[in-house]
Design a protein around this motif. Structure first.
Motif, PDB file in Angstrom:
ATOM      1  N   MET A   1       0.626  -1.380  -0.207  1.00 31.93           N
ATOM      2  CA  MET A   1       0.012  -0.023   0.055  1.00 31.93           C
ATOM      3  C   MET A   1       0.893   1.083  -0.049  1.00 31.93           C
ATOM      4  SD  MET A   1      -2.993   0.949   2.924  1.00 31.93           S
ATOM      5  CE  MET A   1      -3.832  -0.798   2.794  1.00 31.93           C
ATOM      6  N   ARG A   2       0.704   2.018  -1.181  1.00 34.10           N
ATOM      7  CA  ARG A   2       1.486   3.261  -1.300  1.00 34.10           C
ATOM      8  C   ARG A   2       1.316   4.233  -0.097  1.00 34.10           C
ATOM      9  NH1 ARG A   2       1.077   2.159  -6.255  1.00 34.10           N
ATOM     10  NH2 ARG A   2      -0.909   2.758  -6.482  1.00 34.10           N
ATOM     11  N   GLY A   3       2.313   5.038   0.244  1.00 35.52           N
ATOM     12  CA  GLY A   3       2.043   6.349   1.227  1.00 35.52           C
ATOM     13  C   GLY A   3       2.105   7.385   0.483  1.00 35.52           C
ATOM     14  N   ILE A   4       1.703   8.583   1.233  1.00 36.04           N
ATOM     15  CA  ILE A   4       1.910   9.828   0.318  1.00 36.04           C
ATOM     16  C   ILE A   4       3.283  10.183   0.050  1.00 36.04           C
ATOM     17  CG2 ILE A   4       1.432  12.455   1.013  1.00 36.04           C
ATOM     18  CD1 ILE A   4      -0.665  11.548   3.044  1.00 36.04           C
ATOM     19  N   ASP A   5       4.376   9.770   0.567  1.00 37.91           N
ATOM     20  CA  ASP A   5       5.517  10.017   0.151  1.00 37.91           C
ATOM     21  C   ASP A   5       6.012   9.504  -1.162  1.00 37.91           C
ATOM     22  OD1 ASP A   5       5.901  11.052   2.681  1.00 37.91           O
ATOM     23  OD2 ASP A   5       6.909   9.505   3.468  1.00 37.91           O
ATOM     24  N   GLU A   6       5.065   8.360  -1.685  1.00 41.62           N
ATOM     25  CA  GLU A   6       5.360   7.678  -2.702  1.00 41.62           C
ATOM     26  C   GLU A   6       4.682   8.468  -3.885  1.00 41.62           C
ATOM     27  OE1 GLU A   6       5.604   3.288  -1.933  1.00 41.62           O
ATOM     28  OE2 GLU A   6       5.130   4.290  -0.053  1.00 41.62           O
ATOM     29  N   LEU A   7       3.985   9.452  -3.911  1.00 40.67           N
ATOM     30  CA  LEU A   7       3.279  10.205  -5.038  1.00 40.67           C
ATOM     31  C   LEU A   7       3.699  11.198  -5.526  1.00 40.67           C
ATOM     32  CD1 LEU A   7      -0.396  10.841  -3.291  1.00 40.67           C
ATOM     33  CD2 LEU A   7       0.261   9.170  -4.951  1.00 40.67           C
ATOM     34  N   GLY A   8       5.402  11.431  -5.037  1.00 40.06           N
ATOM     35  CA  GLY A   8       6.182  12.337  -5.834  1.00 40.06           C
ATOM     36  C   GLY A   8       6.016  13.822  -5.556  1.00 40.06           C
ATOM     37  N   ASP A   9       6.154  14.536  -6.338  1.00 44.35           N
ATOM     38  CA  ASP A   9       6.342  16.064  -5.893  1.00 44.35           C
ATOM     39  C   ASP A   9       4.720  16.549  -5.889  1.00 44.35           C
ATOM     40  OD1 ASP A   9       6.754  18.491  -5.140  1.00 44.35           O
ATOM     41  OD2 ASP A   9       7.901  19.057  -7.042  1.00 44.35           O
ATOM     42  N   LEU A  10       4.273  16.965  -4.711  1.00 43.44           N
ATOM     43  CA  LEU A  10       3.122  17.253  -4.763  1.00 43.44           C
ATOM     44  C   LEU A  10       2.619  18.671  -4.836  1.00 43.44           C
ATOM     45  CD1 LEU A  10       1.980  15.069  -1.464  1.00 43.44           C
ATOM     46  CD2 LEU A  10       1.466  14.739  -3.897  1.00 43.44           C
ATOM     47  N   ARG A  11       3.653  19.615  -4.839  1.00 46.72           N
ATOM     48  CA  ARG A  11       3.549  21.135  -5.100  1.00 46.72           C
ATOM     49  C   ARG A  11       2.523  21.264  -6.248  1.00 46.72           C
ATOM     50  NH1 ARG A  11       4.816  24.966  -2.280  1.00 46.72           N
ATOM     51  NH2 ARG A  11       6.247  23.752  -1.019  1.00 46.72           N
ATOM     52  N   GLY A  12       1.554  22.150  -5.944  1.00 47.78           N
ATOM     53  CA  GLY A  12       0.706  22.430  -7.057  1.00 47.78           C
ATOM     54  C   GLY A  12      -0.444  21.310  -7.372  1.00 47.78           C
ATOM     55  N   GLN A  13      -0.292  20.254  -6.941  1.00 46.98           N
ATOM     56  CA  GLN A  13      -1.111  19.095  -7.280  1.00 46.98           C
ATOM     57  C   GLN A  13      -2.424  19.314  -6.698  1.00 46.98           C
ATOM     58  OE1 GLN A  13      -0.036  16.003  -9.546  1.00 46.98           O
ATOM     59  NE2 GLN A  13       1.334  17.726 -10.314  1.00 46.98           N
ATOM     60  N   ARG A  14      -3.552  19.025  -7.272  1.00 46.17           N
ATOM     61  CA  ARG A  14      -4.639  18.907  -6.662  1.00 46.17           C
ATOM     62  C   ARG A  14      -4.879  17.455  -6.251  1.00 46.17           C
ATOM     63  NH1 ARG A  14      -8.733  20.141 -11.270  1.00 46.17           N
ATOM     64  NH2 ARG A  14      -7.133  18.365 -12.073  1.00 46.17           N
ATOM     65  N   VAL A  15      -4.884  17.408  -4.619  1.00 46.41           N
ATOM     66  CA  VAL A  15      -5.073  15.988  -4.007  1.00 46.41           C
ATOM     67  C   VAL A  15      -6.638  15.888  -3.515  1.00 46.41           C
ATOM     68  CG1 VAL A  15      -4.423  14.561  -2.440  1.00 46.41           C
ATOM     69  CG2 VAL A  15      -2.898  16.010  -3.521  1.00 46.41           C
ATOM     70  N   LEU A  16      -7.387  14.876  -4.202  1.00 45.22           N
ATOM     71  CA  LEU A  16      -8.704  14.492  -3.642  1.00 45.22           C
ATOM     72  C   LEU A  16      -8.348  13.577  -2.500  1.00 45.22           C
ATOM     73  CD1 LEU A  16     -10.533  13.857  -6.756  1.00 45.22           C
ATOM     74  CD2 LEU A  16     -11.083  15.608  -5.235  1.00 45.22           C
ATOM     75  N   LEU A  17      -8.948  14.161  -1.321  1.00 40.64           N
ATOM     76  CA  LEU A  17      -8.391  13.310  -0.064  1.00 40.64           C
ATOM     77  C   LEU A  17      -9.824  12.903   0.500  1.00 40.64           C
ATOM     78  CD1 LEU A  17      -6.751  12.407   2.396  1.00 40.64           C
ATOM     79  CD2 LEU A  17      -7.260  14.847   3.380  1.00 40.64           C
ATOM     80  N   ARG A  18     -10.150  11.584   0.651  1.00 40.24           N
ATOM     81  CA  ARG A  18     -11.513  11.160   1.209  1.00 40.24           C
ATOM     82  C   ARG A  18     -11.020  10.923   2.723  1.00 40.24           C
ATOM     83  NH1 ARG A  18     -15.887  10.072   3.436  1.00 40.24           N
ATOM     84  NH2 ARG A  18     -17.482   8.675   2.410  1.00 40.24           N
ATOM     85  N   SER A  19     -11.868  11.698   3.455  1.00 39.15           N
ATOM     86  CA  SER A  19     -11.656  11.715   4.972  1.00 39.15           C
ATOM     87  C   SER A  19     -12.997  11.022   5.852  1.00 39.15           C
ATOM     88  CB  SER A  19     -11.323  13.078   5.592  1.00 39.15           C
ATOM     89  OG  SER A  19     -10.257  13.360   5.121  1.00 39.15           O
ATOM     90  N   ASP A  20     -12.833  10.656   6.782  1.00 40.90           N
ATOM     91  CA  ASP A  20     -14.124  10.289   7.376  1.00 40.90           C
ATOM     92  C   ASP A  20     -14.430  11.378   8.528  1.00 40.90           C
ATOM     93  OD1 ASP A  20     -16.243   9.128   8.776  1.00 40.90           O
ATOM     94  OD2 ASP A  20     -15.046   7.509   9.845  1.00 40.90           O
ATOM     95  N   LEU A  21     -15.411  12.018   8.319  1.00 37.28           N
ATOM     96  CA  LEU A  21     -15.783  13.429   8.929  1.00 37.28           C
ATOM     97  C   LEU A  21     -17.088  13.200   9.326  1.00 37.28           C
ATOM     98  CD1 LEU A  21     -14.392  16.402   6.497  1.00 37.28           C
ATOM     99  CD2 LEU A  21     -13.119  15.103   8.794  1.00 37.28           C
ATOM    100  N   ASN A  22     -17.612  11.995   9.607  1.00 39.40           N
ATOM    101  CA  ASN A  22     -18.962  11.527   9.832  1.00 39.40           C
ATOM    102  C   ASN A  22     -19.121  11.926  11.348  1.00 39.40           C
ATOM    103  OD1 ASN A  22     -21.787  11.214   9.688  1.00 39.40           O
ATOM    104  ND2 ASN A  22     -21.179   8.631   9.573  1.00 39.40           N
ATOM    105  N   VAL A  23     -19.519  13.178  11.656  1.00 45.09           N
ATOM    106  CA  VAL A  23     -19.297  13.223  13.339  1.00 45.09           C
ATOM    107  C   VAL A  23     -20.806  13.517  13.599  1.00 45.09           C
ATOM    108  CG1 VAL A  23     -17.074  14.611  13.303  1.00 45.09           C
ATOM    109  CG2 VAL A  23     -19.235  15.791  12.675  1.00 45.09           C
ATOM    110  N   PRO A  24     -21.019  13.436  15.063  1.00 46.00           N
ATOM    111  CA  PRO A  24     -22.631  13.630  15.745  1.00 46.00           C
ATOM    112  C   PRO A  24     -22.574  15.128  15.861  1.00 46.00           C
ATOM    113  CG  PRO A  24     -20.801  12.968  17.284  1.00 46.00           C
ATOM    114  CD  PRO A  24     -20.157  12.907  16.186  1.00 46.00           C
ATOM    115  N   LEU A  25     -23.877  15.463  15.195  1.00 48.43           N
ATOM    116  CA  LEU A  25     -24.086  16.945  15.435  1.00 48.43           C
ATOM    117  C   LEU A  25     -25.490  16.926  16.233  1.00 48.43           C
ATOM    118  CD1 LEU A  25     -24.044  18.162  11.659  1.00 48.43           C
ATOM    119  CD2 LEU A  25     -22.554  18.976  13.371  1.00 48.43           C
ATOM    120  N   ASP A  26     -25.477  18.221  16.850  1.00 47.51           N
ATOM    121  CA  ASP A  26     -26.722  18.532  17.788  1.00 47.51           C
ATOM    122  C   ASP A  26     -26.956  20.059  17.061  1.00 47.51           C
ATOM    123  OD1 ASP A  26     -28.701  19.229  19.136  1.00 47.51           O
ATOM    124  OD2 ASP A  26     -27.447  19.207  21.120  1.00 47.51           O
ATOM    125  N   GLY A  27     -28.022  20.172  15.981  1.00 45.48           N
ATOM    126  CA  GLY A  27     -28.134  21.279  15.447  1.00 45.48           C
ATOM    127  C   GLY A  27     -26.820  21.589  14.517  1.00 45.48           C
TER     128      GLY A  27
END
Ligand code: ADP
Ligand code: MG
Length: 396
Positions: A1-27
């Motif tokens: 499984m590749r890590g971020i370091d193996e993606l090459g030079d990231l400067r100026g690259q648009r990185v689509l990042l899937r995160s888990d931000l499914n938090v509980p909300l009250d209002g």
């Protein structure tokens, strides 16, 4: 499984990042921002490398169409506070707002797209529909980073299909989680002890099935213990009991004996007539639970027994509270077992949503564990030995 370091030079690259931000909300208020916090290190690594970070996430279970109460807007705000930087928020996922927001990003800046599940194609069972949505997402980025550990068991557009559309890597959270689980699943130091609890044995059949083949000792507490006690011929009063699992549980008892796995059940139980914070409790032997009482925690002798079984362990996996830890009279078993797990001289991994919540709610030292998983359902599927689509796809 590749890590971020193996993606090459990231400067100026648009990185689509899937995160888990499914938090509980009250209002508009986030009541537990743990998942937002867990997403920060990967975002910071990407921005520090000069990437233009486009975060994608879902919230709740909207029905494939926009609904204000499931907007990620409050999450964008919180994420900005934690990063100490503005997070541009796109009012849609692949529409005009998303395109403009991404186009306006400078190197090192962060945007968050609106809830992916406002588009029904995100979770579609139809490969072509999901693929089409992933292709539209892919136009917003040059690279894909998967860091939403809580969703890697889902074959969804932003988790699975997008990894097929763009060069990809795993984020820090997904790497840390998968490394922790592969250590305990593939290469455990022994003695290897697993502690299982929680409410229903039927939720954990796959976990027991898989781990019985690997462990030296299996300690069982929580609501599921009563189906085991009943299978051994004890009466369990009003305790949680799954009659339809008795045969399966008997088979586990036999298999454990055949394989030389020590399967350890409670010897005493904290009982009460009702599940309430001011219930009158007593401690009874596991063999003498009164008919009008419910077993709601493991008793002091069981705590000692379990502590002893954990003392020399080199690898421990703990999933599922030992009792109704949400209420003070029934929290001690979970507290003491959690402490014993954290004190293990070796690897300790906590999986399961409520188990991780218990560690926090009981005010225990999270750093004392080797790893506390952020993924409830995912950690169970890993412990079941399942292949997870969102991880498999990253291997290619
Ligand atoms: P996890 O999310 O860590 O996998 P589960 O969801 O299986 O854990 O179980 C957590 C729930 O089990 C808690 O809400 C707790 O109150 C409940 N529970 C634990 N022991 C008992 C018991 N003896 N009787 C009833 N409920 C119990
Ligand atoms: Mg749970």
């Amino acid at each position: 499984m590749r890590g971020i370091d193996e993606l090459g030079d990231l400067r100026g690259q648009r990185v689509l990042l899937r995160s888990d931000l499914n938090v509980p909300l009250d209002g508009d208020t986030i009541t537990d921002d743990g998942r937002v916090r867990a997403s920060v290190p990967t975002i910071q690594q990407l921005t520090a490398a000069g990437a233009r970070v486009v975060v994608m996430a879902h919230l709740g279970r909207p029905k494939g169409t926009p609904e204000a109460k499931y907007s990620l807007a409050p999450v964008a705000k919180r994420l900005g506070e934690l990063l100490g930087a503005d997070v541009a928020f796109a009012a849609d996922t692949v529409g005009e707002s998303a395109r403009k927001t991404v186009a306006a990003l400078a190197d090192g800046e962060v945007a968050l797209l609106e809830n992916l599940r406002f588009d029904a194609r995100e979770t579609s069972k139809d490969d072509a529909e999901r693929g089409a949505f992933a292709a539209e997402l892919a136009e917003l980025g040059d690279l894909f980073v998967s860091d939403g550990f809580g969703v890697v068991h889902r074959k969804q557009a932003s988790v699975y299909d997008l990894a097929q559309a763009l060069p990809h890597a795993a984020g820090l959270l997904v790497r840390a989680e998968t490394q922790a689980f592969s250590k305990v699943l593939d290469d455990p130091e022994r003695p290897y002890v697993v502690v299982l609890g929680g409410s229903k044995v039927s939720d954990k059949l796959g976990v027991i099935d898989n781990l019985l083949e690997k462990v030296d000792r299996l300690l069982i507490g929580g609501g599921m213990a009563f189906t085991f006690l009943k299978a051994q011929g004890y009466e369990v009063g009003g305790s949680l009991l799954e009659e339809d699992q008795l045969d399966t549980v008997r088979e586990y008892l036999t298999r454990a004996a055949d394989r030389g796995v020590e399967l350890v059940l409670p010897v005493d139980v904290v009982v009460a007539a009702d599940i309430s914070a001011d219930a009158a409790t007593s401690v009874v032997p596991a063999s003498a639970i009164p008919a009008d009482q419910k077993g709601l925690d493991i008793g002091p002798a069981t705590i000692e027994l379990f502590r002893g079984k954990l003392a020399d362990a080199k690898t421990v996996v703990w999933n599922g509270p030992m009792g109704v830890f949400e209420l003070a009279p029934f929290a001690e078993g979970t507290r003491q077992v959690a402490i014993a797990v954290s004190e293990v001289d070796g690897t300790s991994v906590v999986g399961g949503g409520d188990s991780a919540a218990a560690v926090r709610q009981l005010g225990l030292d999270e750093d004392a564990f080797t790893h506390i998983s952020t993924g409830g359902g995912v950690s169970l599927e890993l412990l079941e030995g399942k292949e997870l689509p969102g991880l498999t796809v990253l291997e290619s």
